[in-house]
Design a protein around this motif. Structure first.
Motif, short mmCIF file in Angstrom:
data_model
loop_
_atom_site.label_atom_id
_atom_site.label_comp_id
_atom_site.label_asym_id
_atom_site.label_seq_id
_atom_site.Cartn_x
_atom_site.Cartn_y
_atom_site.Cartn_z
N LEU A 117 0.83 -1.20 0.00
CA LEU A 117 0.00 0.00 0.00
C LEU A 117 0.86 1.25 0.00
CD1 LEU A 117 -2.69 -1.01 2.65
CD2 LEU A 117 -2.97 -0.97 0.16
N GLU A 118 0.32 2.30 -0.58
CA GLU A 118 0.98 3.60 -0.60
C GLU A 118 0.52 4.41 0.62
OE1 GLU A 118 3.37 6.71 -2.43
OE2 GLU A 118 3.28 4.52 -2.55
N VAL A 119 1.48 4.91 1.39
CA VAL A 119 1.22 5.86 2.46
C VAL A 119 2.08 7.09 2.19
CG1 VAL A 119 1.31 6.36 4.94
CG2 VAL A 119 0.64 4.08 4.16
N THR A 120 1.44 8.18 1.89
CA THR A 120 2.14 9.42 1.57
C THR A 120 1.79 10.46 2.62
OG1 THR A 120 2.19 9.04 -0.82
CG2 THR A 120 2.31 11.32 -0.09
N LEU A 121 2.82 10.99 3.28
CA LEU A 121 2.61 12.06 4.25
C LEU A 121 2.40 13.39 3.52
CD1 LEU A 121 2.68 11.86 7.45
CD2 LEU A 121 3.44 9.85 6.19
N GLY A 122 1.53 14.22 4.09
CA GLY A 122 1.15 15.46 3.42
C GLY A 122 2.11 16.61 3.65
N TYR A 123 3.38 16.39 3.37
CA TYR A 123 4.34 17.49 3.44
C TYR A 123 4.29 18.26 2.13
CZ TYR A 123 5.90 15.45 7.77
OH TYR A 123 5.94 14.98 9.06
N MET A 124 4.03 19.55 2.23
CA MET A 124 3.51 20.29 1.08
C MET A 124 4.58 20.91 0.18
SD MET A 124 1.86 23.34 3.35
CE MET A 124 2.85 24.44 4.35
N PHE A 125 5.88 20.66 0.47
CA PHE A 125 6.92 21.27 -0.36
C PHE A 125 7.65 20.28 -1.25
CE2 PHE A 125 6.95 24.20 3.48
CZ PHE A 125 6.13 25.13 2.88
N ARG A 126 7.12 19.08 -1.39
CA ARG A 126 7.81 18.06 -2.19
C ARG A 126 7.82 18.39 -3.67
NH1 ARG A 126 5.97 12.47 1.01
NH2 ARG A 126 7.22 12.93 2.86
N LYS A 127 6.86 19.18 -4.11
CA LYS A 127 6.82 19.62 -5.51
C LYS A 127 7.04 21.13 -5.62
CE LYS A 127 5.83 16.04 -8.25
NZ LYS A 127 6.58 15.74 -9.52
N HIS A 128 7.63 21.72 -4.60
CA HIS A 128 7.93 23.15 -4.58
C HIS A 128 9.12 23.42 -5.50
CE1 HIS A 128 9.51 26.96 -3.00
NE2 HIS A 128 8.37 27.14 -2.37
N ASP A 129 8.98 24.38 -6.39
CA ASP A 129 10.00 24.67 -7.39
C ASP A 129 11.36 24.94 -6.74
OD1 ASP A 129 11.29 25.27 -9.76
OD2 ASP A 129 10.35 27.24 -10.00
N GLY A 130 11.39 25.79 -5.74
CA GLY A 130 12.66 26.15 -5.11
C GLY A 130 13.29 25.00 -4.33
N PHE A 131 12.48 24.29 -3.55
CA PHE A 131 13.01 23.16 -2.78
C PHE A 131 13.49 22.04 -3.69
CE2 PHE A 131 10.57 24.96 0.86
CZ PHE A 131 11.61 25.02 1.77
N GLN A 132 12.81 21.82 -4.80
CA GLN A 132 13.27 20.80 -5.74
C GLN A 132 14.63 21.17 -6.33
OE1 GLN A 132 9.66 20.37 -8.33
NE2 GLN A 132 9.82 18.21 -7.79
N ARG A 133 14.80 22.44 -6.67
CA ARG A 133 16.10 22.88 -7.20
C ARG A 133 17.19 22.70 -6.15
NH1 ARG A 133 15.64 26.88 -11.68
NH2 ARG A 133 13.42 27.19 -12.18
N MET A 134 16.93 23.15 -4.94
CA MET A 134 17.93 23.04 -3.87
C MET A 134 18.31 21.58 -3.60
SD MET A 134 16.71 25.88 -1.11
CE MET A 134 17.55 27.46 -1.00
N ALA A 135 17.30 20.72 -3.52
CA ALA A 135 17.58 19.31 -3.25
C ALA A 135 18.43 18.70 -4.36
CB ALA A 135 16.27 18.54 -3.11
N ASN A 136 18.11 19.01 -5.60
CA ASN A 136 18.90 18.49 -6.72
C ASN A 136 20.33 18.99 -6.65
OD1 ASN A 136 16.72 17.08 -7.78
ND2 ASN A 136 16.11 18.74 -9.16
N TRP A 137 20.52 20.25 -6.31
CA TRP A 137 21.87 20.80 -6.21
C TRP A 137 22.67 20.13 -5.09
CZ3 TRP A 137 19.82 26.51 -6.42
CH2 TRP A 137 19.48 26.82 -7.75
N ILE A 138 22.03 19.91 -3.95
CA ILE A 138 22.72 19.29 -2.82
C ILE A 138 23.05 17.84 -3.12
CG2 ILE A 138 22.46 18.55 -0.42
CD1 ILE A 138 20.80 21.10 0.05
N ARG A 139 22.08 17.09 -3.60
CA ARG A 139 22.26 15.66 -3.82
C ARG A 139 23.24 15.37 -4.96
NH1 ARG A 139 17.86 12.36 -1.76
NH2 ARG A 139 17.77 11.14 -3.69
N SER A 140 23.39 16.32 -5.89
CA SER A 140 24.32 16.12 -7.02
C SER A 140 25.71 16.66 -6.74
CB SER A 140 23.77 16.81 -8.27
OG SER A 140 23.78 18.23 -8.11
N GLY A 141 25.90 17.39 -5.65
CA GLY A 141 27.20 17.99 -5.36
C GLY A 141 27.43 19.31 -6.06
N PHE A 142 26.39 19.88 -6.68
CA PHE A 142 26.51 21.12 -7.44
C PHE A 142 27.04 22.28 -6.58
CE2 PHE A 142 24.40 24.98 -9.25
CZ PHE A 142 24.96 24.96 -10.51
#
Length: 332
Positions: A117-142
């Motif tokens: 089963l899928e259980v998804t917590l309602g954290y509202m910034f998972r598709k946030h434009d800025g947070f997605q950019r920051m996460a990609n930069w951190i996880r990639s070593g940018f």
């Protein structure tokens, strides 16, 4: 796909119900609110005019056509609702945080895993434009070696409010950690996605202004990694509009968002040009996306088409464990 909702006392319950109504791929059967006084308040408020009210929780749990359920009760009741939803074999969109009993939540997740089963917590910034950019930069070593993150997400809460939601200072005093318990998960959801599990967590919890003396209204959590420090500070009495701010500092660049809600701009600084960005300061315009629309759509897509979840069940556990460490509910 037929869906339903249990509970209306979460601060985002009305918004999630509306998002479900607007999704073209789902049919909302209705909402069950166990507190009839609360249901009457919702009906009179005008905010729930599109709701279909169900008579009992069995109307949700025992209906084999309902595939998924939004768990939108007050934080003190929603873990029990989520446990029942998963036990009856239904996927769950579970609005944060995951209760006060971490071991009970672990059992719910194990049950979900055993039933696929899928259980998804309602954290509202998972598709946030800025947070997605920051996460990609951190996880990639940018940004190089990220050695510090600062997260500030304060709010203003009344001492008491009508409607029986428990989202005021008196209601939230039920939870260890107060305002940090209520809002901290939004920041921790991003932080552990970016950085992983902290080695040590130290909370600082204070009642600075509230007449509800056991409500922690001025809070700070320090997360220590082997080579980085992260701070999360949240208060309950900041004048509006609040200065919600997220800062990332690395050896090859930094990124700052203020405010991150509504999304506006992100300040990127690089020690040398790369990735299509110039050396020095670049101001990046951000798309301001409505809360929950994209995350609920991803939840539905995972159930219907098997697309990978935005976050794994292990991640959901890690966020809740870290929140409990920050509020003192688990050892740091």
């Amino acid at each position: 796909m037929k869906v339903a909702q249990i509970g209306t006392k979460h601060g985002h319950a009305a918004g999630v119900y509306q998002v479900m109504l607007e999704h073209p791929g789902v049919e909302v059967v209705g909402c069950f609110e166990p507190d009839k006084d609360r249901q009457s308040y919702c009906i009179d408020s005008g905010a729930w005019d599109d709701a279909v009210w169900l008579d009992s929780i069995e109307d949700v749990l025992e209906n084999p056509e309902i595939v998924a359920v939004a768990s939108e009760g007050a934080n003190r009741e929603s873990l029990a609702h989520t446990e029942a939803i998963v036990r009856t074999g239904k996927h769950c969109f579970y609005d944060k945080p995951a209760g006060d009993n971490f071991h009970r939540f672990m059992r719910v997740i194990e049950d979900a895993k055993s039933q696929n089963l899928e259980v998804t917590l309602g954290y509202m910034f998972r598709k946030h434009d800025g947070f997605q950019r920051m996460a990609n930069w951190i996880r990639s070593g940018f940004l190089g070696h990220v050695f510090q993150i600062r997260a500030h997400m304060s709010t203003w809460l009344p001492e008491e409010s009508e409607g029986g939601q428990h989202t005021d200072r008196r209601g939230l005093s039920y939870h260890r950690g107060g305002v940090l318990y209520d809002l901290g998960g939004h920041m921790l959801d991003q932080i552990v996605w970016m950085m992983g599990r902290p080695e040590r967590v130290t909370p600082f919890l204070q009642n600075a202004t509230s007449t509800t003396r056991d409500f922690m209204d001025n809070t700070l959590a320090v997360l220590e990694y082997s080579n980085a420090i992260v701070t999360v500070d949240i208060a309950a009495m900041e004048p509006q509009p609040t200065a919600r701010r997220f800062e990332v500092y690395g050896t090859e660049g930094s990124a700052i968002m203020e405010p991150f809600e509504p999304a506006d701009q992100l300040r990127l600084v690089l020690s040398e040009a790369k990735g299509g960005y110039d050396e020095g300061v670049t101001m990046i315009d951000l798309q301001d996306r409505r809360r929950y629309v994209d995350t609920f759509a991803a939840f539905v897509d995972t159930i219907e088409n098997g697309t990978p979840s935005l976050r794994s069940l292990e991640h959901e556990l890690l966020v809740q464990e870290t929140l409990m460490r920050c509020t003192g509910g688990l050892a740091g």
